[in-house]
Motif scaffolding. Sequence first.
Motif, PDB file in Angstrom:
ATOM      1  N   GLU A 176      56.931 -25.464  75.654  1.00  0.00           N
ATOM      2  CA  GLU A 176      56.360 -25.632  74.325  1.00  0.00           C
ATOM      3  C   GLU A 176      57.271 -24.980  73.294  1.00  0.00           C
ATOM      4  OE1 GLU A 176      52.466 -23.919  74.213  1.00  0.00           O
ATOM      5  OE2 GLU A 176      51.582 -25.589  75.306  1.00  0.00           O
ATOM      6  N   HIS A 219      56.972 -24.432  65.646  1.00  0.00           N
ATOM      7  CA  HIS A 219      57.714 -24.311  64.397  1.00  0.00           C
ATOM      8  C   HIS A 219      56.717 -24.149  63.259  1.00  0.00           C
ATOM      9  CE1 HIS A 219      60.575 -25.224  61.173  1.00  0.00           C
ATOM     10  NE2 HIS A 219      61.475 -24.784  62.050  1.00  0.00           N
ATOM     11  N   ASP A 256      56.404 -25.261  60.262  1.00  0.00           N
ATOM     12  CA  ASP A 256      55.948 -26.410  59.471  1.00  0.00           C
ATOM     13  C   ASP A 256      55.651 -27.644  60.304  1.00  0.00           C
ATOM     14  OD1 ASP A 256      58.578 -27.095  60.095  1.00  0.00           O
ATOM     15  OD2 ASP A 256      58.918 -28.084  58.171  1.00  0.00           O
ATOM     16  N   LYS A 257      55.730 -27.520  61.631  1.00  0.00           N
ATOM     17  CA  LYS A 257      55.504 -28.694  62.470  1.00  0.00           C
ATOM     18  C   LYS A 257      54.393 -28.510  63.490  1.00  0.00           C
ATOM     19  CE  LYS A 257      60.304 -30.157  62.034  1.00  0.00           C
ATOM     20  NZ  LYS A 257      60.652 -29.185  61.023  1.00  0.00           N
ATOM     21  N   GLY A 258      54.119 -27.300  63.855  1.00  0.00           N
ATOM     22  CA  GLY A 258      53.156 -27.057  64.912  1.00  0.00           C
ATOM     23  C   GLY A 258      53.860 -26.967  66.246  1.00  0.00           C
ATOM     24  N   THR A 259      53.136 -27.312  67.321  1.00  0.00           N
ATOM     25  CA  THR A 259      53.660 -27.154  68.675  1.00  0.00           C
ATOM     26  C   THR A 259      53.943 -28.514  69.307  1.00  0.00           C
ATOM     27  OG1 THR A 259      52.364 -25.133  68.919  1.00  0.00           O
ATOM     28  CG2 THR A 259      53.224 -26.112  70.935  1.00  0.00           C
ATOM     29  N   GLU A 260      55.126 -28.643  69.844  1.00  0.00           N
ATOM     30  CA  GLU A 260      55.498 -29.821  70.617  1.00  0.00           C
ATOM     31  C   GLU A 260      55.997 -29.334  71.968  1.00  0.00           C
ATOM     32  OE1 GLU A 260      58.826 -32.030  69.050  1.00  0.00           O
ATOM     33  OE2 GLU A 260      59.911 -30.212  68.570  1.00  0.00           O
ATOM     34  N   CYS A 301      58.811 -29.977  75.118  1.00  0.00           N
ATOM     35  CA  CYS A 301      60.039 -30.594  75.588  1.00  0.00           C
ATOM     36  C   CYS A 301      59.934 -30.755  77.096  1.00  0.00           C
ATOM     37  CB  CYS A 301      61.231 -29.711  75.235  1.00  0.00           C
ATOM     38  SG  CYS A 301      62.764 -30.160  76.069  1.00  0.00           S
ATOM     39  N   CYS A 353      49.502 -29.868  71.794  1.00  0.00           N
ATOM     40  CA  CYS A 353      50.813 -30.253  71.281  1.00  0.00           C
ATOM     41  C   CYS A 353      50.690 -31.558  70.497  1.00  0.00           C
ATOM     42  CB  CYS A 353      51.809 -30.441  72.423  1.00  0.00           C
ATOM     43  SG  CYS A 353      52.180 -28.928  73.338  1.00  0.00           S
ATOM     44  N   TYR A 354      51.478 -31.689  69.442  1.00  0.00           N
ATOM     45  CA  TYR A 354      51.422 -32.929  68.665  1.00  0.00           C
ATOM     46  C   TYR A 354      52.279 -34.026  69.284  1.00  0.00           C
ATOM     47  CZ  TYR A 354      55.943 -31.758  66.488  1.00  0.00           C
ATOM     48  OH  TYR A 354      57.258 -31.450  66.258  1.00  0.00           O
ATOM     49  N   TRP A 403      58.812 -34.636  73.911  1.00  0.00           N
ATOM     50  CA  TRP A 403      60.080 -35.341  73.833  1.00  0.00           C
ATOM     51  C   TRP A 403      60.977 -34.954  75.004  1.00  0.00           C
ATOM     52  CZ3 TRP A 403      64.781 -32.798  73.288  1.00  0.00           C
ATOM     53  CH2 TRP A 403      64.710 -31.459  72.928  1.00  0.00           C
TER      54      TRP A 403
END
Length: 162
Positions: free
Chosen positions: A75, A78, A80-84, A86, A118-119, A122
């Motif tokens: 995870e 960021h 301004d983006k939240g959690t994504e 990889c 997570c949004y 990738w």
Amino acid sequence: MRPPRTPDAVRALFLPEAIVDIRRATTVTELLAAGRLFDAPPREEWAARFLAADGHVLLIAYVDGAPAGFVSGIEMLHPDKGTEMCLYELGVDEPFRRRGIGRALTRALVDLARERGCYGLWVGVEPGNEAALATYRAAGAAAEDGQFAMLTWEFAADGGAG
């Protein structure tokens, strides 16, 4: 048929000759027992750090009780983006390839990322890696337009610049 979802992303996938069970690795012993699936033998210290790190996930696929594949995810948060998440690495042992295990592992990680809030998820793939591209597409990924470039910094084993 897609295996049923469970809160901890544990699922069973039925293949004609075996049952695949996907479980999250929670102990160093589990991770080290799957060591032959990695590019190099995992180090006990690094395995312990990986498993202890918040947002680090390693799922192992077992066929007849033996490790047959794994997927790791990390995870990233960021402001301004939240959690994504990889998808860091996917590996399936040679005798078990082309049976849907990579796809099932990827779907399990996608489901877990969604459950963790997570949004998105990738993965970076070399354009010529057709097997990986097919696996990720079969698991629901959509290709982004354009080329992917990766630049790296290499460091010496002692931590200095290489």
